[in-house]
Design an enzyme around this catalytic site. Structure first.
Site, PDB file in Angstrom:
ATOM      1  N   CYS A 132       0.814  -1.226   0.000  1.00 39.77           N
ATOM      2  CA  CYS A 132       0.000   0.000   0.000  1.00 39.77           C
ATOM      3  C   CYS A 132       0.843   1.271   0.000  1.00 39.77           C
ATOM      4  CB  CYS A 132      -0.947   0.019   1.192  1.00 39.77           C
ATOM      5  SG  CYS A 132      -2.185  -1.269   1.083  1.00 39.77           S
ATOM      6  N   HIS A 186      -3.108   7.458   2.023  1.00 41.42           N
ATOM      7  CA  HIS A 186      -3.535   6.128   1.576  1.00 41.42           C
ATOM      8  C   HIS A 186      -4.925   5.884   2.159  1.00 41.42           C
ATOM      9  CE1 HIS A 186      -3.921   2.007   0.730  1.00 41.42           C
ATOM     10  NE2 HIS A 186      -3.637   1.571   1.944  1.00 41.42           N
ATOM     11  N   ASN A 200     -10.006   0.227  -0.219  1.00 40.27           N
ATOM     12  CA  ASN A 200      -8.550   0.259  -0.196  1.00 40.27           C
ATOM     13  C   ASN A 200      -8.031  -0.329  -1.511  1.00 40.27           C
ATOM     14  OD1 ASN A 200      -5.824  -0.154   0.232  1.00 40.27           O
ATOM     15  ND2 ASN A 200      -6.061  -1.055   2.272  1.00 40.27           N
TER      16      ASN A 200
HETATM   17  N1  ACO Z   1     -18.366  -7.663   9.409  1.00 36.97           N
HETATM   18  C1  ACO Z   1     -18.753  -7.811  10.685  1.00 36.97           C
HETATM   19  N2  ACO Z   1     -17.900  -8.053  11.686  1.00 36.97           N
HETATM   20  C2  ACO Z   1     -16.582  -8.133  11.393  1.00 36.97           C
HETATM   21  C3  ACO Z   1     -16.109  -7.976  10.071  1.00 36.97           C
HETATM   22  C4  ACO Z   1     -17.052  -7.728   9.071  1.00 36.97           C
HETATM   23  N3  ACO Z   1     -16.701  -7.552   7.765  1.00 36.97           N
HETATM   24  N4  ACO Z   1     -14.762  -8.111  10.080  1.00 36.97           N
HETATM   25  C5  ACO Z   1     -14.402  -8.324  11.349  1.00 36.97           C
HETATM   26  N5  ACO Z   1     -15.493  -8.356  12.143  1.00 36.97           N
HETATM   27  C6  ACO Z   1     -15.571  -8.568  13.590  1.00 36.97           C
HETATM   28  C7  ACO Z   1     -14.374  -9.280  14.134  1.00 36.97           C
HETATM   29  O1  ACO Z   1     -14.529 -10.678  13.977  1.00 36.97           O
HETATM   30  C8  ACO Z   1     -14.396  -8.859  15.579  1.00 36.97           C
HETATM   31  O2  ACO Z   1     -15.370  -9.648  16.253  1.00 36.97           O
HETATM   32  P1  ACO Z   1     -15.065 -10.196  17.744  1.00 36.97           P
HETATM   33  O3  ACO Z   1     -14.922  -8.963  18.575  1.00 36.97           O
HETATM   34  O4  ACO Z   1     -16.298 -11.006  18.017  1.00 36.97           O
HETATM   35  O5  ACO Z   1     -13.805 -10.991  17.607  1.00 36.97           O
HETATM   36  C9  ACO Z   1     -14.945  -7.437  15.533  1.00 36.97           C
HETATM   37  O6  ACO Z   1     -15.569  -7.309  14.252  1.00 36.97           O
HETATM   38  C10 ACO Z   1     -13.890  -6.366  15.687  1.00 36.97           C
HETATM   39  O7  ACO Z   1     -12.792  -6.682  14.827  1.00 36.97           O
HETATM   40  P2  ACO Z   1     -11.509  -5.788  14.762  1.00 36.97           P
HETATM   41  O8  ACO Z   1     -10.546  -6.385  13.791  1.00 36.97           O
HETATM   42  O9  ACO Z   1     -11.026  -5.509  16.151  1.00 36.97           O
HETATM   43  O10 ACO Z   1     -12.138  -4.446  14.157  1.00 36.97           O
HETATM   44  P3  ACO Z   1     -11.445  -3.071  13.917  1.00 36.97           P
HETATM   45  O11 ACO Z   1     -12.212  -2.017  14.545  1.00 36.97           O
HETATM   46  O12 ACO Z   1      -9.966  -3.118  14.167  1.00 36.97           O
HETATM   47  O13 ACO Z   1     -11.631  -2.870  12.338  1.00 36.97           O
HETATM   48  C11 ACO Z   1     -10.353  -3.132  10.311  1.00 36.97           C
HETATM   49  C12 ACO Z   1     -11.109  -3.832  11.450  1.00 36.97           C
HETATM   50  C13 ACO Z   1     -11.344  -2.333   9.501  1.00 36.97           C
HETATM   51  C14 ACO Z   1      -9.668  -4.180   9.446  1.00 36.97           C
HETATM   52  C15 ACO Z   1      -9.277  -2.202  10.903  1.00 36.97           C
HETATM   53  O14 ACO Z   1      -8.550  -2.877  11.880  1.00 36.97           O
HETATM   54  C16 ACO Z   1      -8.276  -1.674   9.887  1.00 36.97           C
HETATM   55  O15 ACO Z   1      -8.623  -0.894   9.028  1.00 36.97           O
HETATM   56  N6  ACO Z   1      -6.988  -2.038  10.027  1.00 36.97           N
HETATM   57  C17 ACO Z   1      -5.911  -1.497   9.223  1.00 36.97           C
HETATM   58  C18 ACO Z   1      -5.969  -1.883   7.799  1.00 36.97           C
HETATM   59  C19 ACO Z   1      -4.827  -1.188   7.090  1.00 36.97           C
HETATM   60  O16 ACO Z   1      -4.467  -0.063   7.358  1.00 36.97           O
HETATM   61  N7  ACO Z   1      -4.180  -1.837   6.194  1.00 36.97           N
HETATM   62  C20 ACO Z   1      -2.969  -1.218   5.679  1.00 36.97           C
HETATM   63  C21 ACO Z   1      -2.825  -1.189   4.359  1.00 36.97           C
HETATM   64  S1  ACO Z   1      -3.385  -2.592   3.520  1.00 36.97           S
HETATM   65  C22 ACO Z   1      -2.077  -3.132   2.508  1.00 36.97           C
HETATM   66  O17 ACO Z   1      -0.936  -2.791   2.649  1.00 36.97           O
HETATM   67  C23 ACO Z   1      -2.408  -4.179   1.497  1.00 36.97           C
END
Ligand code: ACO
Length: 324
Positions: free
Chosen positions: A114, A251, A281
């Site tokens: 990314c 990004h 993304n």
């Molecule tokens: N729908 C419903 N629930 C979901 C989903 C979904 N699509 N995905 C995850 N959950 C659930 C999880 O299972 C978890 O449930 P639990 O509490 O029962 O275990 C709950 O939601 C919370 O999950 P988290 O992962 O803690 O959620 P978070 O608030 O962190 O959001 C996200 C997740 C959107 C992925 C976030 O962490 C994020 O954006 N992270 C960074 C991504 C990023 O910056 N990537 C970098 C670049 S990508 C690249 O280089 C290719």
């Protein structure tokens, strides 16, 4: 007098197929509301069957050439930032070279996931400042839909396909921060974070292209801190401060990461270009897509100070400060 790499053209391309969040409710345990509130994403574009990364890249390149009023043979080099090439080799850049009819110069790919576009911009700047190229087409292009595990709700709802392109040209500046062009770059990586974000296949390991795996929450915690630090470093290298920033073009991974970083940098959200809601993304394509959308909508104007920042697999992260 100082040589500067100045943006003289921009363009982007998004595949026709638009997929709204609600479409995922039919196949996995998720909701439009969860995706919107946790990521800021509302929809994304997916490439059609048979439409490859080089096709998206060539469309963005053609738009950027038209915007600059140039033809392909006016370019000296093409750099494509991508982690989703058509083939293991040759590079997407050489495929674009053929598709746009460029019969001179050279092309190669840069892979920093990314953060790829930031690394590619910095590489292009190096080529220009060292005199190896006068005009460089820099493209970010991805088809992340091809490396999704569609049963994994924590990743499959986050990514989209697309391409964006800039054309940089060597111009003479005064050497001050008033110059148009790239003013400073800051690049970083730390391979100890590999397991946070990777694709579980490859040529020399599994012999397959693999699927994306991400520890989203752990990555989230790294992202804001590292993005703000690299953005600060780029500004400092340029001799500029927060108040000089006209636009942050981040990004586009997650609205909450974008908001957290802008807050740390003391830049109001009105001065942040947002496309995450419409594109998801798109990895290395997200910054050039946002730059092209921001400029074509008239928000980013010549002379504006633009700060781009990105983090992705590696981990690799970086920022570029440039005057548009
Ligand atoms: N729908 C419903 N629930 C979901 C989903 C979904 N699509 N995905 C995850 N959950 C659930 C999880 O299972 C978890 O449930 P639990 O509490 O029962 O275990 C709950 O939601 C919370 O999950 P988290 O992962 O803690 O959620 P978070 O608030 O962190 O959001 C996200 C997740 C959107 C992925 C976030 O962490 C994020 O954006 N992270 C960074 C991504 C990023 O910056 N990537 C970098 C670049 S990508 C690249 O280089 C290719």
């Amino acid at each position: 007098m100082t040589s500067r790499s100045v943006v003289i053209g921009y363009g982007h391309y998004l595949p026709e197929q638009i997929v709204e969040n609600a479409a995922f409710e039919k196949t996995i345990d998720t909701s439009d509301e969860w995706i919107r509130t946790r990521s800021g994403i509302e929809r994304r574009h997916f490439a059609a069957k048979g439409q490859h990364t080089s096709d998206l890249a060539a469309e963005a390149a053609t738009a950027a050439l038209a915007n600059a009023g140039l033809s392909a043979n006016d370019l000296d080099a093409i750099i494509v930032a991508t982690s989703t090439p058509d083939l293991t080799f040759p590079s997407v850049a050489t495929m674009v070279q053929q598709k746009i009819g460029m019969e001179r110069g050279f092309g190669f790919d840069v892979q920093a996931v990314c953060a790829g576009f930031v690394f590619a911009l910095s590489t292009a700047n190096g080529l220009i400042l060292s005199g190896q190229a006068r005009r460089v087409l820099v493209i970010g292009a991805e088809t992340f839909s091809r490396i999704m595990d569609w049963s994994d709700r924590s990743t499959s709802v986050l990514f989209g396909d697309g391409a964006g392109a800039l054309i940089l040209e060597a111009q003479t500046g005064s050497g001050t921060t008033d110059d148009r062009g790239i003013l400073a770059c800051d690049l970083n990586s730390d391979g100890r974070y590999k397991d946070m974000l990777y694709v579980d296949g490859g040529v020399s390991s599994t012999g397959t292209s693999g699927k994306l795996r991400m520890q989203g929450n752990a990555l989230f915690r790294q992202a804001v801190e590292k993005l703000a630090a690299t953005a600060e470093a780029a500004l400092e290298k340029a001799g500029l401060g927060h108040a000089d920033v006209d636009w942050i073009v981040p990004h586009q991974a997650n609205i909450r990461i974008i908001q957290g970083t802008a807050k740390k940098l003391n830049v109001p959200m009105e001065r942040v270009v947002l496309t995450v809601q419409d594109h998801g993304n798109t990895s290395a394509a997200s910054i050039p897509l946002a730059l092209s959308v921001g400029a074509s909508s008239g928000r980013i104007k010549p002379g504006d100070l633009v700060l781009t920042e990105a983090i992705g697999g590696g981990l690799a992260w970086g920022a570029v400060a440039l005057r548009w």
